[in-house]
Write a protein that holds these residues in place. Sequence first.
Motif, PDB file in Angstrom:
ATOM      1  N   ASP A  63      40.357  32.183  44.761  1.00 34.29           N
ATOM      2  CA  ASP A  63      40.143  31.731  43.251  1.00 34.29           C
ATOM      3  C   ASP A  63      40.855  30.651  42.913  1.00 34.29           C
ATOM      4  OD1 ASP A  63      38.170  33.672  43.535  1.00 34.29           O
ATOM      5  OD2 ASP A  63      39.313  35.213  42.341  1.00 34.29           O
ATOM      6  N   VAL A 110      48.431  46.996  27.947  1.00 39.13           N
ATOM      7  CA  VAL A 110      48.018  47.688  27.084  1.00 39.13           C
ATOM      8  C   VAL A 110      47.698  49.002  27.329  1.00 39.13           C
ATOM      9  CG1 VAL A 110      46.252  48.034  25.042  1.00 39.13           C
ATOM     10  CG2 VAL A 110      47.324  45.994  25.492  1.00 39.13           C
ATOM     11  N   VAL A 140      47.958  36.450  33.205  1.00 38.01           N
ATOM     12  CA  VAL A 140      47.212  37.658  33.367  1.00 38.01           C
ATOM     13  C   VAL A 140      47.763  39.016  32.797  1.00 38.01           C
ATOM     14  CG1 VAL A 140      46.089  37.323  35.834  1.00 38.01           C
ATOM     15  CG2 VAL A 140      48.627  37.772  35.603  1.00 38.01           C
ATOM     16  N   GLY A 141      47.379  40.136  32.788  1.00 39.79           N
ATOM     17  CA  GLY A 141      48.174  41.209  32.393  1.00 39.79           C
ATOM     18  C   GLY A 141      49.082  41.646  33.410  1.00 39.79           C
ATOM     19  N   GLN A 158      36.720  40.441  35.532  1.00 39.46           N
ATOM     20  CA  GLN A 158      35.468  40.832  36.316  1.00 39.46           C
ATOM     21  C   GLN A 158      34.398  41.359  35.284  1.00 39.46           C
ATOM     22  OE1 GLN A 158      36.142  43.811  39.676  1.00 39.46           O
ATOM     23  NE2 GLN A 158      38.081  44.082  39.240  1.00 39.46           N
ATOM     24  N   MET A 190      40.880  36.697  45.410  1.00 32.43           N
ATOM     25  CA  MET A 190      41.731  36.335  44.173  1.00 32.43           C
ATOM     26  C   MET A 190      42.712  35.063  44.557  1.00 32.43           C
ATOM     27  SD  MET A 190      43.495  38.832  41.806  1.00 32.43           S
ATOM     28  CE  MET A 190      44.693  38.357  40.536  1.00 32.43           C
ATOM     29  N   TYR A 209      40.102  42.167  48.574  1.00 28.41           N
ATOM     30  CA  TYR A 209      39.994  41.717  47.077  1.00 28.41           C
ATOM     31  C   TYR A 209      41.004  40.752  46.650  1.00 28.41           C
ATOM     32  CZ  TYR A 209      39.760  42.580  42.184  1.00 28.41           C
ATOM     33  OH  TYR A 209      39.734  42.298  40.534  1.00 28.41           O
ATOM     34  N   MET A 265      45.234  51.384  29.685  1.00 24.47           N
ATOM     35  CA  MET A 265      43.816  51.001  28.782  1.00 24.47           C
ATOM     36  C   MET A 265      43.046  50.446  29.928  1.00 24.47           C
ATOM     37  SD  MET A 265      42.513  49.225  25.421  1.00 24.47           S
ATOM     38  CE  MET A 265      43.302  50.550  24.399  1.00 24.47           C
ATOM     39  N   THR A 309      51.392  43.162  27.401  1.00 28.76           N
ATOM     40  CA  THR A 309      50.952  42.617  28.883  1.00 28.76           C
ATOM     41  C   THR A 309      50.569  43.860  29.537  1.00 28.76           C
ATOM     42  OG1 THR A 309      53.123  43.319  29.419  1.00 28.76           O
ATOM     43  CG2 THR A 309      52.818  41.002  29.075  1.00 28.76           C
ATOM     44  N   GLY A 332      42.839  45.599  26.033  1.00 27.94           N
ATOM     45  CA  GLY A 332      43.898  45.319  27.177  1.00 27.94           C
ATOM     46  C   GLY A 332      43.362  44.172  27.408  1.00 27.94           C
ATOM     47  N   ASN A 333      42.214  43.877  27.788  1.00 26.48           N
ATOM     48  CA  ASN A 333      41.735  42.543  28.385  1.00 26.48           C
ATOM     49  C   ASN A 333      41.885  41.506  27.406  1.00 26.48           C
ATOM     50  OD1 ASN A 333      38.835  44.401  29.571  1.00 26.48           O
ATOM     51  ND2 ASN A 333      40.441  43.494  30.979  1.00 26.48           N
ATOM     52  N   ASP A 348      49.239  44.256  35.268  1.00 24.34           N
ATOM     53  CA  ASP A 348      48.591  45.208  36.181  1.00 24.34           C
ATOM     54  C   ASP A 348      48.117  44.231  37.575  1.00 24.34           C
ATOM     55  OD1 ASP A 348      46.469  43.914  34.853  1.00 24.34           O
ATOM     56  OD2 ASP A 348      45.319  45.494  35.445  1.00 24.34           O
ATOM     57  N   GLN A 349      48.389  42.642  37.145  1.00 22.12           N
ATOM     58  CA  GLN A 349      47.892  41.707  38.481  1.00 22.12           C
ATOM     59  C   GLN A 349      48.831  41.139  39.092  1.00 22.12           C
ATOM     60  OE1 GLN A 349      44.604  41.530  39.497  1.00 22.12           O
ATOM     61  NE2 GLN A 349      44.328  43.170  37.921  1.00 22.12           N
TER      62      GLN A 349
HETATM   63  P1  TYM Z   1      40.279  42.383  35.230  1.00 22.49           P
HETATM   64  O1  TYM Z   1      38.922  42.248  35.145  1.00 22.49           O
HETATM   65  O2  TYM Z   1      40.557  44.092  35.684  1.00 22.49           O
HETATM   66  O3  TYM Z   1      41.057  42.209  33.925  1.00 22.49           O
HETATM   67  C1  TYM Z   1      41.075  41.011  33.214  1.00 22.49           C
HETATM   68  C2  TYM Z   1      42.465  40.775  32.834  1.00 22.49           C
HETATM   69  O4  TYM Z   1      42.867  41.644  31.650  1.00 22.49           O
HETATM   70  C3  TYM Z   1      43.832  42.034  32.008  1.00 22.49           C
HETATM   71  N1  TYM Z   1      44.126  43.391  31.772  1.00 22.49           N
HETATM   72  C4  TYM Z   1      45.045  44.027  30.911  1.00 22.49           C
HETATM   73  N2  TYM Z   1      46.083  43.395  30.214  1.00 22.49           N
HETATM   74  C5  TYM Z   1      46.749  44.208  29.480  1.00 22.49           C
HETATM   75  N3  TYM Z   1      46.497  45.636  29.484  1.00 22.49           N
HETATM   76  C6  TYM Z   1      45.575  46.325  29.956  1.00 22.49           C
HETATM   77  N4  TYM Z   1      45.453  47.607  29.863  1.00 22.49           N
HETATM   78  C7  TYM Z   1      44.779  45.372  30.847  1.00 22.49           C
HETATM   79  N5  TYM Z   1      43.501  45.576  31.636  1.00 22.49           N
HETATM   80  C8  TYM Z   1      43.383  44.541  32.114  1.00 22.49           C
HETATM   81  C9  TYM Z   1      44.201  41.762  33.698  1.00 22.49           C
HETATM   82  O5  TYM Z   1      45.476  41.686  33.924  1.00 22.49           O
HETATM   83  C10 TYM Z   1      43.509  40.629  33.987  1.00 22.49           C
HETATM   84  O6  TYM Z   1      44.108  39.363  33.430  1.00 22.49           O
HETATM   85  N6  TYM Z   1      41.707  40.797  39.550  1.00 22.49           N
HETATM   86  C11 TYM Z   1      41.391  40.462  38.366  1.00 22.49           C
HETATM   87  C12 TYM Z   1      40.431  39.460  38.030  1.00 22.49           C
HETATM   88  C13 TYM Z   1      40.673  38.175  38.989  1.00 22.49           C
HETATM   89  C14 TYM Z   1      41.791  37.162  38.773  1.00 22.49           C
HETATM   90  C15 TYM Z   1      41.645  36.020  39.717  1.00 22.49           C
HETATM   91  C16 TYM Z   1      42.605  37.028  37.709  1.00 22.49           C
HETATM   92  C17 TYM Z   1      40.017  37.830  39.815  1.00 22.49           C
HETATM   93  N7  TYM Z   1      40.457  36.659  40.697  1.00 22.49           N
HETATM   94  C18 TYM Z   1      42.372  35.038  39.871  1.00 22.49           C
HETATM   95  C19 TYM Z   1      43.662  36.021  37.948  1.00 22.49           C
HETATM   96  C20 TYM Z   1      43.319  34.858  38.687  1.00 22.49           C
HETATM   97  C21 TYM Z   1      40.989  41.774  37.566  1.00 22.49           C
HETATM   98  O7  TYM Z   1      40.445  42.552  38.040  1.00 22.49           O
HETATM   99  O8  TYM Z   1      41.132  41.607  36.132  1.00 22.49           O
END
Ligand code: TYM
Length: 342
Positions: free
Chosen positions: A135, A196, A146-147, A11, A132, A128, A206, A194, A19-20, A149-150
């Motif tokens: 997508d 943070v 993905v991390g 996003q 996804m 939402y 984070m 995975t 984290g991202n 949280d997804q």
């Molecule tokens: P978003 O934008 O919040 O985060 C992007 C990616 O970063 C990972 N992430 C983390 N990983 C480890 N520790 C953390 N603290 C941390 N914070 C964020 C997220 O897991 C993600 O991989 N819904 C999704 C975006 C999305 C998406 C998709 C992902 C939209 N369509 C289709 C995969 C497939 C999101 O909000 O990520």
Amino acid sequence: MFEESVFSGVQPTGNLHLGNYLGAITKFVALQNDYKCIYCIVDLHAITVWQDPDELRTNTREVAAAFIASGIDPEKNIIFNQSQVSAHAELAWIFNCVARMGWLNRMTQFKEKAGKHRENASVGLFAYPNLMAADILAYRATHVPVGDDQKQHLELSRDIAQKFNTDYENSIKAAGYENGFFPLPEPLITGPATRVMSLRDGKKKMSKSETSDMTRINLTDDAELIAKKVRKAKTDPEPLPSEVAGLKERPEADNLIGIFAALKNSSKEDVLKDFGGSQFSAFKGELVDLTVSKLEPITTEIRKLGSDPAHLDQILNAGAERAKDIANPILDDVKRIVGFVG
Ligand code: TYM
């Protein structure tokens, strides 16, 4: 059965953080050698909560810059922003009619984000996860880095793919697909970082939305700020353990060791072999050096790319065209399968 390919999204909501980077972007970089990869800046997802239009534009370009600066090759892979490819929104509508209210009601991220103001949350925020799923499935992608949280959203994507395949089974067969139309996409959630955690509270993720900037390391932070944040990161009074089992019940230590391991492309075990018995002060010094050495070149490149927004827009436009070439024929098939005339 399905050609293997990778899709993931980030996003453009500001403050890309460690984290991202460790949870997602470094994985994106690694996967480009083995798969056809599509990396999307999900601006349609971003507006599920209010975004200032100028900031949204800036943040979209900044994520594109971060992808490229981190090592994703925009020629080899597809990088684009979601709103340029209408197949995402169209397929999401169809999935709004496949997914069940009960499924979405279970999504913990919605509960966390909507909080006590559920009645006031946008309909988009609730739906939402359907977007996804769209997508990913608009490209019939099979793997999704993905991390942690997804994870729940990915499970929902699989449920949607499965229900679509079952609901439309006859129509899918009639269209010439013997083994279902959509693959069940597999999450790739691997490595020591995975999830943070906040630098101020090892039990909280984070996050971009956390008010205090001291809780996270942003990809745009300079060396001095990184050093300050790491030095002030919460720890506990014990020296570091020599084995991973010793990190149990020590969330802050676990988090910092995980970050170190991920940055070093190593494992928590190996990091503890070097630092077991050390005080946090010594470890933190090494962590600062490692973080700065990894992030500084990326930060510099993000700034450089950011100074030429027209060039970034060109990359996004070209990526969107390539994305359409894949998604539009798939969407045409979906429309036929569902029974739309045209
Ligand atoms: P978003 O934008 O919040 O985060 C992007 C990616 O970063 C990972 N992430 C983390 N990983 C480890 N520790 C953390 N603290 C941390 N914070 C964020 C997220 O897991 C993600 O991989 N819904 C999704 C975006 C999305 C998406 C998709 C992902 C939209 N369509 C289709 C995969 C497939 C999101 O909000 O990520």
